[in-house]
Design a protein around this motif. Structure first.
Motif, PDB file in Angstrom:
ATOM      1  N   GLY A  18       7.190 -13.423  -5.924  1.00 41.42           N
ATOM      2  CA  GLY A  18       8.096 -12.867  -6.923  1.00 41.42           C
ATOM      3  C   GLY A  18       7.884 -11.367  -7.038  1.00 41.42           C
ATOM      4  N   ASN A  19       7.620 -10.901  -8.237  1.00 36.90           N
ATOM      5  CA  ASN A  19       7.418  -9.482  -8.493  1.00 36.90           C
ATOM      6  C   ASN A  19       5.938  -9.143  -8.659  1.00 36.90           C
ATOM      7  N   ARG A  20       5.068 -10.017  -8.205  1.00 38.73           N
ATOM      8  CA  ARG A  20       3.617  -9.878  -8.370  1.00 38.73           C
ATOM      9  C   ARG A  20       2.961  -9.710  -7.008  1.00 38.73           C
ATOM     10  N   LEU A  21       2.048  -8.743  -6.931  1.00 40.89           N
ATOM     11  CA  LEU A  21       1.298  -8.484  -5.699  1.00 40.89           C
ATOM     12  C   LEU A  21      -0.135  -8.950  -5.872  1.00 40.89           C
ATOM     13  N   ASN A  69     -10.341  -9.390  -6.136  1.00 42.24           N
ATOM     14  CA  ASN A  69      -8.939  -9.766  -6.049  1.00 42.24           C
ATOM     15  C   ASN A  69      -8.214  -9.046  -7.175  1.00 42.24           C
ATOM     16  N   PHE A  70      -7.175  -8.303  -6.821  1.00 39.92           N
ATOM     17  CA  PHE A  70      -6.362  -7.584  -7.798  1.00 39.92           C
ATOM     18  C   PHE A  70      -4.989  -8.246  -7.855  1.00 39.92           C
ATOM     19  N   VAL A  71      -4.521  -8.504  -9.080  1.00 33.26           N
ATOM     20  CA  VAL A  71      -3.168  -8.999  -9.286  1.00 33.26           C
ATOM     21  C   VAL A  71      -2.405  -7.867  -9.969  1.00 33.26           C
ATOM     22  N   VAL A  72      -1.379  -7.374  -9.288  1.00 30.69           N
ATOM     23  CA  VAL A  72      -0.604  -6.230  -9.771  1.00 30.69           C
ATOM     24  C   VAL A  72       0.773  -6.737 -10.194  1.00 30.69           C
ATOM     25  N   GLU A  73       1.106  -6.507 -11.450  1.00 24.65           N
ATOM     26  CA  GLU A  73       2.353  -7.013 -12.022  1.00 24.65           C
ATOM     27  C   GLU A  73       3.503  -6.016 -11.854  1.00 24.65           C
ATOM     28  N   ASP A  74       4.674  -6.536 -11.591  1.00 24.08           N
ATOM     29  CA  ASP A  74       5.929  -5.775 -11.577  1.00 24.08           C
ATOM     30  C   ASP A  74       5.937  -4.632 -10.564  1.00 24.08           C
ATOM     31  N   VAL A  75       5.298  -4.830  -9.438  1.00 24.45           N
ATOM     32  CA  VAL A  75       5.171  -3.765  -8.447  1.00 24.45           C
ATOM     33  C   VAL A  75       6.115  -3.933  -7.257  1.00 24.45           C
ATOM     34  N   LEU A  76       6.740  -5.086  -7.131  1.00 26.69           N
ATOM     35  CA  LEU A  76       7.539  -5.365  -5.936  1.00 26.69           C
ATOM     36  C   LEU A  76       9.031  -5.137  -6.133  1.00 26.69           C
ATOM     37  N   GLN A  77       9.366  -4.397  -7.161  1.00 25.67           N
ATOM     38  CA  GLN A  77      10.746  -4.006  -7.418  1.00 25.67           C
ATOM     39  C   GLN A  77      11.706  -5.192  -7.384  1.00 25.67           C
ATOM     40  N   GLY A  78      11.287  -6.268  -8.024  1.00 26.27           N
ATOM     41  CA  GLY A  78      12.117  -7.464  -8.115  1.00 26.27           C
ATOM     42  C   GLY A  78      11.737  -8.563  -7.148  1.00 26.27           C
ATOM     43  N   ALA A  83      14.655  -6.991  -3.988  1.00 26.34           N
ATOM     44  CA  ALA A  83      14.479  -5.551  -3.799  1.00 26.34           C
ATOM     45  C   ALA A  83      15.414  -5.020  -2.720  1.00 26.34           C
ATOM     46  N   LEU A  84      15.842  -3.796  -2.898  1.00 24.65           N
ATOM     47  CA  LEU A  84      16.718  -3.152  -1.926  1.00 24.65           C
ATOM     48  C   LEU A  84      15.943  -2.360  -0.875  1.00 24.65           C
ATOM     49  N   ASN A  85      14.640  -2.198  -1.084  1.00 23.89           N
ATOM     50  CA  ASN A  85      13.850  -1.419  -0.126  1.00 23.89           C
ATOM     51  C   ASN A  85      13.484  -2.242   1.100  1.00 23.89           C
ATOM     52  N   LEU A  86      13.038  -1.570   2.129  1.00 29.41           N
ATOM     53  CA  LEU A  86      12.682  -2.223   3.384  1.00 29.41           C
ATOM     54  C   LEU A  86      11.176  -2.418   3.460  1.00 29.41           C
ATOM     55  N   ASP A  87      10.724  -3.650   3.493  1.00 29.58           N
ATOM     56  CA  ASP A  87       9.322  -4.018   3.685  1.00 29.58           C
ATOM     57  C   ASP A  87       8.352  -3.256   2.798  1.00 29.58           C
ATOM     58  N   GLY A  88       8.658  -3.166   1.510  1.00 27.27           N
ATOM     59  CA  GLY A  88       7.733  -2.534   0.577  1.00 27.27           C
ATOM     60  C   GLY A  88       6.875  -3.554  -0.119  1.00 27.27           C
ATOM     61  N   HIS A  89       6.519  -4.590   0.571  1.00 26.43           N
ATOM     62  CA  HIS A  89       5.827  -5.702  -0.061  1.00 26.43           C
ATOM     63  C   HIS A  89       4.483  -5.971   0.610  1.00 26.43           C
ATOM     64  N   GLY A  90       3.722  -6.868   0.001  1.00 26.87           N
ATOM     65  CA  GLY A  90       2.479  -7.398   0.530  1.00 26.87           C
ATOM     66  C   GLY A  90       1.663  -6.508   1.432  1.00 26.87           C
TER      67      GLY A  90
END
Length: 106
Positions: A18-21, A69-78, A83-90
């Protein structure tokens, strides 16, 4: 004191949901664990991802593994599907964390 990029002392793995990293930070050598614990705080990780809209970070310490282990909330732009960005995840964001400057070991 001299600083070095975090990747000199640790490596990282990441995943997203989801929106969590979810970021795992693993010391290259367990003798660096306490040094990393003092340097890589929830506040520093939140600041590192603030430009992406991160709202909170929770760190879970895993001393027997020499890891965090870090859990980062609301970082994946939806999230990946929203998200509309290209591969800005994980995985690409784990490299962003490893660029964080930390104090060099004495």
């Amino acid at each position: 004191m001299t600083t070095v990029p975090l990747h000199r002392l640790a490596h990282a793995r990441a995943g997203d949901k989801g929106n969590r990293l979810n970021l795992s930070l693993i010391a290259h050598d367990r003798v660096h664990y306490d040094h990393l614990a003092a340097q890589v705080t929830e506040a520093k990780v939140l600041a590192r991802f603030a430009h992406r809209g991160a709202t909170a970070v929770r760190r879970y310490d895993l001393p027997n593994l020499g890891a965090f282990n870090f859990v980062v909330e609301d970082v994946l732009q939806g999230g990946v599907n929203g998200a509309l960005n290209l591969d800005g995840h994980g995985k690409s964001l784990s490299f962003h964390l490893l660029g964080l400057e930390v104090d060099a070991l004495a």
